[in-house]
Each structure stands twice: as structure tokens, then as C-alpha cells.
Write an enzyme that holds these catalytic residues in place. Structure first.
Site, mmCIF file in Angstrom:
data_model
loop_
_atom_site.group_PDB
_atom_site.id
_atom_site.type_symbol
_atom_site.label_atom_id
_atom_site.label_comp_id
_atom_site.label_asym_id
_atom_site.label_seq_id
_atom_site.Cartn_x
_atom_site.Cartn_y
_atom_site.Cartn_z
ATOM 1 N N CYS A 1 -0.594 -2.600 -6.561
ATOM 2 C CA CYS A 1 -1.733 -3.629 -6.491
ATOM 3 C C CYS A 1 -2.935 -2.900 -5.719
ATOM 4 C CB CYS A 1 -1.220 -4.838 -5.663
ATOM 5 S SG CYS A 1 0.316 -5.459 -6.427
ATOM 6 N N TYR B 1 9.237 -6.019 -16.366
ATOM 7 C CA TYR B 1 9.231 -5.753 -14.888
ATOM 8 C C TYR B 1 10.228 -6.712 -14.300
ATOM 9 C CZ TYR B 1 6.953 -6.138 -9.922
ATOM 10 O OH TYR B 1 6.730 -5.989 -8.603
ATOM 11 N N HIS C 1 11.081 -6.279 -7.404
ATOM 12 C CA HIS C 1 10.362 -6.740 -6.068
ATOM 13 C C HIS C 1 10.567 -8.453 -5.786
ATOM 14 C CE1 HIS C 1 7.577 -3.080 -6.879
ATOM 15 N NE2 HIS C 1 8.229 -2.845 -5.422
ATOM 16 N N ASP D 1 10.338 -1.578 -0.300
ATOM 17 C CA ASP D 1 9.958 -0.669 -1.336
ATOM 18 C C ASP D 1 8.897 0.202 -0.881
ATOM 19 O OD1 ASP D 1 9.569 0.758 -3.528
ATOM 20 O OD2 ASP D 1 8.388 -0.428 -4.449
#
Ligand code: ADP
Ligand code: SF4
Length: 692
Positions: free
Chosen positions: A31, A172, A175, A268
Site C-alpha cells: 500500500c 489474495y 493479512h 508481516d
């Protein structure tokens, strides 16, 4: 100098399904706070990584449908065909430099409050919407037709991604952010149909998405899976020794690439304060033993030796990087060209993350050009040559002065850098000696190393400059980067007036603690700054065996570190090491042996005994030298000094990132007319008329 053969292995091409990456350097999706709002800026930023040698450059998460809208965060979008030109601009910019472009398709399920689209959020089972804002919103359980619709949206987004020119299309499940992961999770999936219950059932949706994406675009695009192999939640979450491993076993050969990591994002992308390079290896190492497909993983890799180790030991095929590629988009090129000393290593501070958290374009402490590639035309490795022969005196070699001298030297200006102390680095040198902050010294080390290569820069250590020294030197341009000092009177965010301090009270500032190492206990640290330093100092004093109380007017300690994803770790470490924590209290008086606190809700006073007080509240710029120089324009004229400017903390104290940026901006803008007025290009893209 060419590449060291030791690193040849990092430059082997690797096939990913139908496409081939030119080397093992892989920019994983990350991001950046720009996304659909600033697409030209995003494309230029990604292009820089491709130019710098990364073989794969991915988008941030890319929303596929209005029902998975993560506003106010600003990510990529492929909601419908009108988004294609925006994403195509990014893919084309990456292709221009010979890299593959990847897109991380995402439906954020119960992590999306849909605050913009106002769609009802979707989830495997009825659940509150996740997120730190604790929005009073719930997601509804999807029925079979919802699941069919979601699979169709994903397939359509994959087709749009191919039309946009992407080479790698992600499914995906990481997360704790997306529907396939929410379906996998026992915490969120309480279904009793074929999508719930056994792991085989919970993994069904992920499997279908992979199969359908391959069927849709797999002949020309690689299909990658991003999967969190461990959530660090023990038995209540996915574990690499348990279901994380089983998922990889079930799907082993299905995707063309496994991109594996930890969940959530704060696990992460841990900061250097809490995790060192390669910290994910114990969790992800099993993956390559199960699949024959290439595996990419991350771990804040900046050392090519550590990277080679990952490949040789069979942990990873690709060296994944988000932050190292932000701090140095040219890291692969520098390894390739044998210029390891030029690598600008990430310091693991997560200022980059704070951009996404605050919904503004990404900034980086180490790389002041990050996010400025399009709007200011800045390049991390190239800078315009000087326009005049003006000599420049830079006073102060903290992050602002060091970066200013470095960038001016790259332009070819004759620069004198004068530093009062023997050591360069200013606050970075001081702070990197505090617990957990050692890697922050890289801000200094990179620049100190670069200055050695610049023939037009002369560095004078142990040279405290007075106004008469500056006049005597008579450089046409004078830049003051002399920093700031912490206030002794307690004025900060909450406290707008000086705190009354009684006779005999022992009051210290962070500089005192750095210089002395310890103070008489019990000690009370009052943190009205709310970033890292109050917590770091409390930790250090506690580690030295003192009885420490940390008081803050905020609702949690080191409140702003929420934006660097550290707050939880900061507070839990302080609590487990025995620091007493008092939140939502202001410090309203300091006496010899005690303090007076006031509750932020009831305004009730509490007296607390302590021998020492450390005030971490706010800073004052060092202004004396500037004022001395301003005292006589005649003297400046006579000395031939045309301009005197202040940069960094001596103008207005801020973050290290802001100081580095200030130094860089001065250097970029010296004698450059287009910088006048501080302007930058603005973008306000329209969906229907977008052109790169
Ligand atoms: P910034 O974050 O703005 O770079 P720092 O406080 O980190 O500020 O660095 C300021 C540096 O300036 C320190 O290393 C300090 O020793 C140095 N300095 C302060 N006053 C003078 C001076 N008069 N002459 C030379 N160096 C100075
Ligand atoms: Fe690394 Fe900090 Fe830059 Fe992020 S902001 S890339 S953590 S140096």
C-alpha cells in the site's frame, strides 16, 4: 566495478507459469496511500522500482467490487472497465523498464466498512466489521448466490487485469483482510454448508478462485496466491505448524507462485525495534518443501548475503520486498553493479506505513524522493547538475544537514559541512543508541558513506560555528540545520502552559537521559509527545532496573505508533517488563519527590511519589545562530552571503523523515526556478477521461 559472482544466483531468471522474471528481486504488493486517487504518482513510483532492477513490481491491494471498499484507505481499484486505463498506466510504466507487473486482486469482505460505496459488507458468517476504528457496522453472511456473485466479480476483475496489461494476477488470502482468508478462518467462518466446517470446506473458496482465475487468464498471466501461513494467534488462528501448512499441502501445485507471509500486517511488516532482517524464515521455510512452484517471501531484506542465504538454503526463490524497495528502488541495480556501499538500507521505522494509515501519499525516512517521482519529478539516483558556482555552507550534520550536503554534492555544488560534534548524525546518532533503534543509524551511515565519494563536499567535525565563523567563511549560501532541543517546561500536545516546577525537583529531558544513561528512581516519564521516544526512554530506564511509571494524556502509550503498527508491541513490552502505565492523565505540577497528576475525564488530582521526572513533550528549534546572523544585513552583504535558510528541526521540529526531506528539498530546489513557491504538480483524475 561489476557484480560479485557470489550474487550471481540473485540474477537468475525464474519462470512463473507462462511468464518469466528476469531476476529474483520481487516487489511484493504494498500500500502507498496514493492508489486510485493519485494514479500517475503511483505509476511513476512503481516505474522507479522497475527501472531500479526489480523483476516483478506489483500494485497495492486492488479492490474488485464496491462491496469490498476499504475507504478511507486509498488503494487500487478495478471495480469496472473504467478503472482499466488507470491500472494500464501502471502496468505500462513497469513494462517500459523490462519488469513484470503484478496486480493483487482483493475483496476485503468483513474488513471493508464500505464507507464510500455504502454497500452492506460481506462475510462468511454474520460478524462485526473488523478494523481499528471499530465501526458500528456489521457484515452479513453470504449465501450461495453471494458466493457465486463474488466468484464472478473476481473472474471479471482478472479479465480486466489482463486487459490492463498485468502479467501476474493474485488471489489474495492474507493479512486477515480478504474474503478467501475470512472463509479459511475458524474465527469468522461458522458456516455449516460446503464452504464451512472442515478445512477442506473452508479452503474451497480459495481453491475455486485460483482455478477460475487460471481458467480466465492463466494461459498468458501467472496466477499467484498471497497467503498468510501464520497469524501468530496460537491455536485460535492459522499456524504454520497446523492449518497454514495444510492449506499449502492441499493447494500445493495449483497456483503458479506462492507469496507467503505473516498476518496481520503488523506481524508481516514489523519494525526494526521488534524484529530483525529475515524474521519470517521460521514461519515460511516449510513452503518450498511442499510445492515445486516458486516461492516469494519477505523479511526486510537489505543485505545481498542474507538474500543469497535464503535462496541457497532453499527458503525462498524470490526475495520479496516492500520496504527495502521503498527505501532503495535501485537496490537490485546496485547489487548488480557491485555498488553495495550505495544501498540505502531501510531502517524499519514504518513511516511509509503511516502514509497509508493516514490516507496520504507514502513517505520514507531514508528515501525522500518516495512519492515525489511524478509530482516533483524527483529521481532517487539522479539529480540535476548545479546551475551556479555558488559555495554552500551547511551548518549541522543531523539528518537534514547530511542529506542536504549529500544531494548538493551530487549536483556538484562546492559544499562545506560543519558539525559541532565529532560524530555526524545529530539526533539519529543519539537515538540509535537507545533500545531497539540501532538500525536508525543507517540514516547517518548511508549519507556519511556517500559524502566520501563526493569531491566537492568537505566535512568539518568538531566545528561549532558561530555567526562570526559563518561570516568569515563567506559562502554565498548558508543553510542552517542545527536541530532542536527538548523542552524543559513540559509544554506539549495536552499541556499548553509550562508545568509549575517546585524548588529541588529533578526534571530531565531526553537529551539528559541520553547523556547520563540513568537518573535517581523511582522515575516518572511524562509522554505528551506520543511518538516513540517516551516509550523507548521508559523501556531503557526500566531495563536498567529502575522503578518506572509512564504517564500519558492519551488513551494508550506511544499513541502515534498506531500509525507505524507498533503500538501494541510497545505497550505490551512495557507492561511485561514492569513499567507502571497511567493513561489519560495530565502532569500538572512537579515537586521535590512527587508529582501532581490530573485525570483527563474527572479532573481529579492524584499525588504520586517519584524522585525524577523525564519530560518528553515537545521541542524548541535552535534559533540563536540564525538570529545572530539576521542581526546585521550589512555584515551578511559584506561577507558575500546571499541567502541564509533554515531546514529541518531548527525551523520546526518534526520526524527524521521530515528532516531528511527538508535537506533534500533544499538541494533539489537551489537555483531551480520551477521550485519557486514550493509548487508541485497536482492530479485529480477523472474516471471517464483518464490518460497517463
Ligand atoms: P535535524 O533533525 O534537523 O537534522 P539534528 O538535531 O539531528 O537536526 O542535528 C543538528 C546537528 O547540528 C547536530 O549534530 C548538532 O551537533 C549540530 N549543530 C548545532 N549547532 C551547531 C553549530 N553552531 N555548528 C555546527 N553544528 C551545529
Ligand atoms: Fe524503511 Fe522507514 Fe523507509 Fe519504510 S519509511 S521503507 S520502514 S526506511
Amino acid at each position: 566495478m561489476g557484480r560479485d559472482p557470489r550474487y550471481d544466483i540473485l540474477f537468475e531468471p525464474i519462470a512463473i507459469g507462462p511468464v518469466t522474471a528476469r531476476n529474483r528481486f520481487y516487489q511484493v504488493p504494498h500500500c502507498n496511500g496514493m492508489g486510485y486517487r493519485y494514479p500517475r504518482a503511483t505509476a511513476a513510483m512503481r516505474a522507479m522500482k522497475a527501472e531500479g532492477g526489480w523483476s516483478v513490481v506489483c500494485t497495492e491491494e486492488c479492490e474488485i467490487h464496491p462491496s469490498g471498499d476499504v475507504s478511507p484507505h486509498v488503494e487500487a481499484r478495478l471495480w469496472d472497465d473504467r478503472d482499466i486505463p488507470i491500472q494500464a498506466a501502471m502496468a505500462a510504466a513497469v513494462h517500459e523498464h523490462g519488469a513484470l507487473a503484478g496486480v493483487e486482486l482483493a475483496h476485503n469482505g468483513l474488513s471493508a466498512g464500505n464507507l464510500y460505496s455504502r454497500e452492506v459488507p460481506l462475510a462468511p458468517s454474520h460478524n462485526v466489521v473488523l478494523g481499528s476504528q471499530r465501526d458500528p457496522v456489521q457484515a452479513r453472511a453470504m449465501d450461495r448466490s453471494d458466493i457465486r456473485a463474488f466468484r464472478r466479480w473476481h473472474r471479471e476483475a482478472a479479465l480486466r487485469a489482463r486487459r490492463a496489461g498485468f502479467d501476474i494476477v493474485y488471489v489474495y488470502a492474507g493479512h486477515n483482510l480478504t474474503l478467501p482468508m475470512h472463509f479459511l478462518s475458524r474465527r469468522f467462518n461458522r458456516r455449516t454448508d460446503e464452504y464451512g466446517g472442515s478445512l477442506e470446506n473452508r479452503v474451497r473458496l480459495l481453491r475455486e478462485l485460483i482455478e477460475e482465475t487460471k481458467e480466465a487468464v492463466g494461459d498468458t498471466c501467472a496466477v499467484a496466491v498471497r497467503f498468510a501461513v501464520d497469524e501468530l494467534l496460537g491455536a485460535s488462528g492459522i499456524e504454520c505448524e497446523g492449518e497454514g501448512r495444510e492449506v499449502v499441502e492441499i493447494l500445493a501445485e495449483l497456483p503458479d507462485l506462492w507469496d507467503v507471509n505473516l498476518s496481520e500486517w503488523d506481524n508481516d511488516s514489523q519494525t526494526s525495534r521488534f524484529a530483525k532482517e529475515g524474521y519470517q524464515e521460521p514461519f515460511v521455510a516449510f513452503v518450498k518443501r511442499i510445492t515445486s512452484k516458486p516461492v516469494v517471501g519477505v523479511g526486510r531484506f537489505t543485505s545481498p548475503d542474507a538474500m543469497v542465504g535464503q535462496v541457497r538454503r532453499g527458503v525462498l526463490d524470490f526475495i520479496g520486498a516492500a520496504r527495502p524497495s521503498i527505501a532503495d528502488p535501485f537496490l537490485p541495480k546496485k547489487v548488480e553493479e557491485g555498488r553495495l556501499e550505495d544501498i540505502r538500507e531501510c531502517i524499519g521505522c514504518n513511516i511509509c506505513v503511516s502514509g497509508d494509515f493516514r490516507h496520504v501519499p507514502i513517505r520514507c525516512t531514508q528515501n525522500p524522493t518516495m512519492g515525489e517521482e511524478w509530482r516533483r519529478g524527483w529521481h532517487p539516483e539522479r539529480i540535476a547538475p548545479k546551475r551556479t558556482d555558488d559555495a554552500v555552507l551547511v551548518v549541522g550534520a543531523g539528518p537534514a544537514g547530511l542529506e542536504c550536503a549529500r544531494a548538493l554534492g551530487r549536483r556538484g555544488y562546492p559544499v562545506t559541512l560543519a558539525e559541532a560534534r565529532q560524530d555526524l548524525g545529530g539526533r539519529v546518532t543519539d537515538e540509535s543508541g537507545l533500545p531497539g533503534l540501532a538500525e536508525w543509524a543507517r540514516v547517518r551511515d548511508y549519507r556519511e558513506q556517500q559524502l566520501l565519494q563526493l569531491p566537492s563536499v568537505e566535512v568539518y567535525r568538531a566545528s561549532r560555528m558561530t555567526a562570526s565563523d559563518v561570516l568569515e567563511l563567506g559562502a554565498a549560501r548558508v543553510v542552517l540545520a542545527v536541530g532542536s532541543r527538548w523542552r524543559r517546561d513540559g509544554v506539549g500536545h495536552e499541556q499548553s502552559e509550562p508545568i509549575p516546577i517546585g524548588a529541588g525537583a529533578r526534571v530531565f529531558t531526553p537529551e539528559d537521559i541520553v547523556a547520563r544513561g540513568a537518573v535517581p528512581g523511582p522515575v516518572l516519564v511524562f509522554d505528551d509527545d506520543h511518538y516513540y521516544l517516551g516509550g523507548v526512554i521508559a523501556q531503557m530506564l526500566r531495563d536498567r532496573g529502575l522503578d518506572v511509571t509512564l504517564v500519558t494524556p492519551a488513551v494508550q502509550v506511544s499513541h502515534w505508533t498506531h500509525n507505524t503498527m507498533e503500538q501494541y508491541r510497545v505497550q505490551s513490552r512495557l507492561m511485561t517488563s514492569g513499567v507502571h502505565i497511567v493513561v489519560r492523565h495530565n502532569l500538572v505540577g512537579i515537586e521535590d519527590g512527587s508529582v501532581r497528576l490530573e485525570c483527563g475525564y474527572t479532573h481529579r488530582a492524584v499525588i504520586r511519589a517519584c524522585e525524577s521526572v523525564v519530560l518528553v513533550t515537545s521541542r524548541l528549534p535552535e534559533e540563536d545562530l540564525y538570529q545572530d546572523l539576521q542581526a546585521s544585513q550589512v555584515a551578511l552583504d559584506r561577507a558575500g552571503i546571499r541567502t541564509v535558510d533554515r531546514i529541518g528541526d531548527c525551523l520546526a521540529p518534526s520526524t527524521i523523515a521530515a528532516a531528511v526531506y527538508a535537506g533534500h528539498r533544499y538541494a533539489q530546489c537551489l537555483d531551480e526556478p520551477q521550485c519557486e513557491g514550493g509548487g508541485f504538480r497536482r492530479e485529480m483524475p477523472g474516471l471517464d477521461n483518464f490518460s497517463a
